[in-house]
Design a protein around this motif. Sequence first.
Motif, PDB file in Angstrom:
ATOM      1  N   MET A 196       0.837  -1.202   0.000  1.00  0.00           N
ATOM      2  CA  MET A 196       0.000   0.000   0.000  1.00  0.00           C
ATOM      3  C   MET A 196       0.876   1.258   0.000  1.00  0.00           C
ATOM      4  O   MET A 196       1.925   1.271   0.634  1.00  0.00           O
ATOM      5  N   PHE A 197       0.447   2.267  -0.756  1.00  0.00           N
ATOM      6  CA  PHE A 197       1.210   3.518  -0.799  1.00  0.00           C
ATOM      7  C   PHE A 197       0.235   4.666  -0.563  1.00  0.00           C
ATOM      8  O   PHE A 197      -0.747   4.817  -1.292  1.00  0.00           O
ATOM      9  N   ASN A 198       0.496   5.454   0.478  1.00  0.00           N
ATOM     10  CA  ASN A 198      -0.421   6.540   0.829  1.00  0.00           C
ATOM     11  C   ASN A 198       0.292   7.883   0.717  1.00  0.00           C
ATOM     12  O   ASN A 198       1.339   8.095   1.320  1.00  0.00           O
ATOM     13  N   LEU A 199      -0.348   8.761  -0.052  1.00  0.00           N
ATOM     14  CA  LEU A 199       0.268  10.031  -0.415  1.00  0.00           C
ATOM     15  C   LEU A 199      -0.636  11.193  -0.003  1.00  0.00           C
ATOM     16  O   LEU A 199      -1.858  11.108  -0.154  1.00  0.00           O
ATOM     17  N   ILE A 200      -0.015  12.256   0.492  1.00  0.00           N
ATOM     18  CA  ILE A 200      -0.767  13.500   0.712  1.00  0.00           C
ATOM     19  C   ILE A 200      -0.288  14.504  -0.327  1.00  0.00           C
ATOM     20  O   ILE A 200       0.917  14.738  -0.456  1.00  0.00           O
ATOM     21  N   LEU A 201      -1.238  15.085  -1.065  1.00  0.00           N
ATOM     22  CA  LEU A 201      -0.890  16.185  -1.964  1.00  0.00           C
ATOM     23  C   LEU A 201      -1.293  17.458  -1.234  1.00  0.00           C
ATOM     24  O   LEU A 201      -2.476  17.654  -0.896  1.00  0.00           O
ATOM     25  N   PHE A 202      -0.301  18.297  -0.978  1.00  0.00           N
ATOM     26  CA  PHE A 202      -0.470  19.422  -0.057  1.00  0.00           C
ATOM     27  C   PHE A 202      -0.228  20.730  -0.795  1.00  0.00           C
ATOM     28  O   PHE A 202       0.535  20.774  -1.764  1.00  0.00           O
ATOM     29  N   GLY A 203      -0.853  21.792  -0.302  1.00  0.00           N
ATOM     30  CA  GLY A 203      -0.594  23.105  -0.898  1.00  0.00           C
ATOM     31  C   GLY A 203      -1.768  24.019  -0.662  1.00  0.00           C
ATOM     32  O   GLY A 203      -2.869  23.574  -0.334  1.00  0.00           O
ATOM     33  N   PRO A 204      -1.558  25.327  -0.851  1.00  0.00           N
ATOM     34  CA  PRO A 204      -2.637  26.295  -0.606  1.00  0.00           C
ATOM     35  C   PRO A 204      -3.760  26.170  -1.636  1.00  0.00           C
ATOM     36  O   PRO A 204      -3.588  25.497  -2.671  1.00  0.00           O
ATOM     37  N   PRO A 205      -4.895  26.826  -1.386  1.00  0.00           N
ATOM     38  CA  PRO A 205      -5.997  26.812  -2.342  1.00  0.00           C
ATOM     39  C   PRO A 205      -5.528  27.282  -3.714  1.00  0.00           C
ATOM     40  O   PRO A 205      -4.875  28.325  -3.819  1.00  0.00           O
ATOM     41  N   GLY A 206      -5.834  26.520  -4.736  1.00  0.00           N
ATOM     42  CA  GLY A 206      -5.476  26.916  -6.100  1.00  0.00           C
ATOM     43  C   GLY A 206      -4.086  26.469  -6.531  1.00  0.00           C
ATOM     44  O   GLY A 206      -3.638  26.789  -7.628  1.00  0.00           O
ATOM     45  N   SER A 207      -3.411  25.696  -5.694  1.00  0.00           N
ATOM     46  CA  SER A 207      -2.031  25.311  -6.042  1.00  0.00           C
ATOM     47  C   SER A 207      -1.976  24.173  -7.061  1.00  0.00           C
ATOM     48  O   SER A 207      -0.901  23.822  -7.536  1.00  0.00           O
ATOM     49  N   GLY A 208      -3.135  23.564  -7.358  1.00  0.00           N
ATOM     50  CA  GLY A 208      -3.154  22.513  -8.387  1.00  0.00           C
ATOM     51  C   GLY A 208      -3.332  21.108  -7.818  1.00  0.00           C
ATOM     52  O   GLY A 208      -3.099  20.126  -8.519  1.00  0.00           O
ATOM     53  N   LYS A 209      -3.790  21.019  -6.572  1.00  0.00           N
ATOM     54  CA  LYS A 209      -3.950  19.688  -5.957  1.00  0.00           C
ATOM     55  C   LYS A 209      -4.939  18.827  -6.741  1.00  0.00           C
ATOM     56  O   LYS A 209      -4.672  17.667  -7.035  1.00  0.00           O
ATOM     57  N   GLY A 210      -6.088  19.404  -7.051  1.00  0.00           N
ATOM     58  CA  GLY A 210      -7.121  18.643  -7.767  1.00  0.00           C
ATOM     59  C   GLY A 210      -6.644  18.245  -9.162  1.00  0.00           C
ATOM     60  O   GLY A 210      -6.812  17.101  -9.592  1.00  0.00           O
TER      61      GLY A 210
END
Length: 192
Positions: free
Chosen positions: A1-15
């Motif tokens: 299993m590999f669990n990742l957090i994509l982090f950053g301010p609103p609008g940084s491109g996470k989605g």
Amino acid sequence: MFNLILFGPPGSGKGTQSEKLIAKYRLKHLSTGDLLRSEIAAQTPLGLEAKNFMDKGQLVPDEVVIGMISTALDANQDAEGFLFDGFPRTEAQAEALDKLLKLKKTSIHLMLALDVSEDELISRLLNRGKTSGRSDDTNETVIRARIAEYHKKTSTVADYYNKFDKVRHVKGEGPIEDIFSALCKEIDKKKG
Ligand code: AP5
């Protein structure tokens, strides 16, 4: 299993980047923003409560989002790994996530943090607000409140994971494909 957090301010491109990463690495995408917007669309009591906070650019209370993530983890027992997008956003959420993952005998492997300047964030979100229908994108005051909330409550979540050397920063400006390649490079390094 590999669990990742994509982090950053609103609008940084996470989605934007999440969509590409889940396809490549076969991860289950868990976005608390998307989960909350589904609750709002379905007009559930949770959604109605959350909307009050979201429309002002404020964070929804920890217990609400932690409950939602717990339910989503239970509903995806067969996942090969999770990509958390927009969660955790407070240290309390990070601690709760650690506990939930520990119950499943797993943990967070990597946090990728997207670095984008404030002017670029505001311009992206105002631009998206023209068509997204998202009430929190339509005016600059709310967008600035979201960014302020990020600096006040969320940015320190990176310090929490940094203690365990799990954070890697990636430049979040420039062509989407270049950013995606830089993110993949970090994941591949970690996966070995
Ligand atoms: P959430 O839905 O998580 O929104 P957010 O963090 O504000 O992030 P966005 O979706 O606005 O941006 P993003 O980083 O995903 O960027 P995107 O790829 O969309 O949260 C909304 C609200 O829900 C919060 O304010 C809070 O109230 C509540 N909430 C959610 N989670 C919570 C939690 N855990 N705890 C408490 N409350 C919570 O890109 C943005 C735009 O830029 C798009 O138009 C995109 O096309 C464009 N773009 C992307 N990449 C590039 C690029 N490289 N160059 C140019 N444009 C680009």
